[in-house]
Design an enzyme around this catalytic site. Structure first.
Site, PDB file in Angstrom:
ATOM      1  N   ASP A  29       0.745  -1.196  -0.078  1.00 19.19           N
ATOM      2  CA  ASP A  29       0.066  -0.121  -0.042  1.00 19.19           C
ATOM      3  C   ASP A  29       0.765   1.148  -0.098  1.00 19.19           C
ATOM      4  O   ASP A  29       2.300   1.166   0.380  1.00 19.19           O
ATOM      5  CB  ASP A  29      -0.830  -0.050   1.209  1.00 19.19           C
ATOM      6  CG  ASP A  29      -0.023  -0.056   2.541  1.00 19.19           C
ATOM      7  OD1 ASP A  29       0.114  -1.115   2.949  1.00 19.19           O
ATOM      8  OD2 ASP A  29       0.423   0.982   2.944  1.00 19.19           O
ATOM      9  N   ASP A  57       0.566   3.780   2.181  1.00 14.63           N
ATOM     10  CA  ASP A  57       0.419   4.471   3.580  1.00 14.63           C
ATOM     11  C   ASP A  57      -0.597   5.204   3.526  1.00 14.63           C
ATOM     12  O   ASP A  57      -1.771   4.979   2.807  1.00 14.63           O
ATOM     13  CB  ASP A  57       1.492   4.699   4.153  1.00 14.63           C
ATOM     14  CG  ASP A  57       1.424   4.977   5.889  1.00 14.63           C
ATOM     15  OD1 ASP A  57       1.031   4.263   6.184  1.00 14.63           O
ATOM     16  OD2 ASP A  57       1.971   5.930   6.171  1.00 14.63           O
TER      17      ASP A  57
HETATM   18  N1  LIG Z   1       1.378   1.335   5.763  1.00 14.84           N
HETATM   19  C1  LIG Z   1       1.664   0.481   6.726  1.00 14.84           C
HETATM   20  N2  LIG Z   1       2.294   0.799   7.873  1.00 14.84           N
HETATM   21  C2  LIG Z   1       2.702   0.088   8.641  1.00 14.84           C
HETATM   22  N3  LIG Z   1       2.744  -1.367   8.304  1.00 14.84           N
HETATM   23  C3  LIG Z   1       2.486  -1.788   7.270  1.00 14.84           C
HETATM   24  N4  LIG Z   1       2.339  -2.981   6.848  1.00 14.84           N
HETATM   25  C4  LIG Z   1       1.860  -2.900   5.877  1.00 14.84           C
HETATM   26  N5  LIG Z   1       1.403  -1.684   5.377  1.00 14.84           N
HETATM   27  C5  LIG Z   1       1.766  -0.966   6.306  1.00 14.84           C
END
Ligand SMILES: Nc1ncnc2[nH]cnc12
Ligand SMILES: CSC[C@H]1O[C@H](OP(=O)(O)O)[C@H](O)[C@@H]1O
Length: 294
Positions: free
Chosen positions: A213, A215
């Site tokens: 992703d 974030d």
């Molecule tokens: N955006 C994110 N922040 C922290 N841990 C994660 N693991 C997968 N995506 C994450």
């Protein structure tokens, strides 16, 4: 065997979405006890192309443990007791850079540790040690992972900084922008203190950070949710299993001490003289620091 020669045992720590590993011969799950408490799960022992492999699902089978609740010391201690010389950590991460989209793999080479609610060292009162974390990732393992990822045709970037946050909540937008301003590449919740403890235990360590992703900083993407992470990581997990199958055979066979120095990290690290060490503390360190304290 001389202290300079190792028969590699490859430890694999599987993160979110990776609770087992396929294709291991002679496989068996077995509990290994530790003076540091309970590890996340039993260890899965087996071989891959004749190379000994030990697998641990970081959050336990069924993903029952959150990043804060993991017993990182027990996890590394049981790996050391199982003879593990090299750890490949597989982790889901959020991307902090536009050029690292979901599905991309990053072989990170640095960490920033923003975790605060975890036991971070095997050492302390009764036996104090300070290991170097200047280069927290084993260069030799990073090279092997990069070669295997390229061979597999995976979208991979060598190098990058992994920001370890406490969690379990994801970051605020302000935090996400702050970490981007620090030049971090990816964000996750588990690789610290895992990498620190592997170094103290003189186990070579490298991480494959698998992007799920963006974030919450990206203006054209929704903020991260578990649903989105799970969707992407199912595809990543299959690629990660392929990467493990490709990299492990090349890591087998006797080798000399790690050229990056990871397996001699304690050479000059223990500052408490033997006469001042607490015998109970020393006893708990039998696996991780037996080479120096035994
Ligand atoms: N955006 C994110 N922040 C922290 N841990 C994660 N693991 C997968 N995506 C994450
Ligand atoms: C399920 S999303 C958040 C979760 O995934 C990552 O874990 P791991 O490194 O074990 O793959 C991240 O660090 C969080 O723990």
């Amino acid at each position: 065997m001389s202290d300079d020669v190792r028969t590699p045992v490859i430890g694999i720590i599987g993160g979110s979405g990776l609770y087992d590993i396929e294709g291991l011969e002679d496989q068996r799950w077995q509990r290994v006890s530790s003076p540091w408490g309970e590890a996340s799960d039993q260890l899965l022992f087996g071989t891959l192309d004749g190379v000994s492999v030990v697998f641990l699902p970081r959050h336990g089978r069924g993903h029952k443990l959150s990043p804060t609740d993991l017993n990182y010391r027990a996890n590394i201690d049981v790996m050391k007791r199982a003879g593990v010389t090299d750890i490949l950590s597989l982790s889901a991460v959020g991307s902090l850079k536009g050029e690292l989209p979901p599905g991309h793999f990053v072989i990170v080479d640095q960490f920033i540790d923003r975790t605060f609610a975890r036991a971070k060292s095997f050492f302390g009162a009764g036996c104090v040690a300070h290991v170097s974390m200047a280069d927290p990732v084993c260069r030799r393992l990073g090279d092997a992972l990069e070669r295997a990822a390229v061979e597999q045709g995976l979208p991979v970037t060598r190098g990058g900084t992994y920001l370890a946050m406490e969690g379990p909540q994801f970051s605020t937008r302000a935090e996400s922008h702050l970490y981007r301003s620090w030049g971090c590449s990816v964000i996750g919740m588990t690789n610290m203190p895992e990498a620190k403890l592997a170094r103290e235990a003189e186990i070579c360590y490298a991480t494959v950070a698998m992007v799920t992703d963006f974030d919450c900083w990206h203006t054209e993407h929704e903020a991260v949710t578990v649903e989105q992470v799970v969707k992407v990581l199912l595809g990543n997990a299959d690629k990660a299993r392929g990467l493990v199958r490709a990299v492990v055979p090349g890591l087998g066979g006797e080798r000399h001490v790690c050229s990056a120095g990871c397996d001699h990290a304690l050479d000059y690290a223990i500052i408490t003289p033997s006469a001042a060490r607490d015998p109970e503390v020393v006893a708990r360190l039998d696996a991780v620091a037996g080479r120096m304290l035994g």
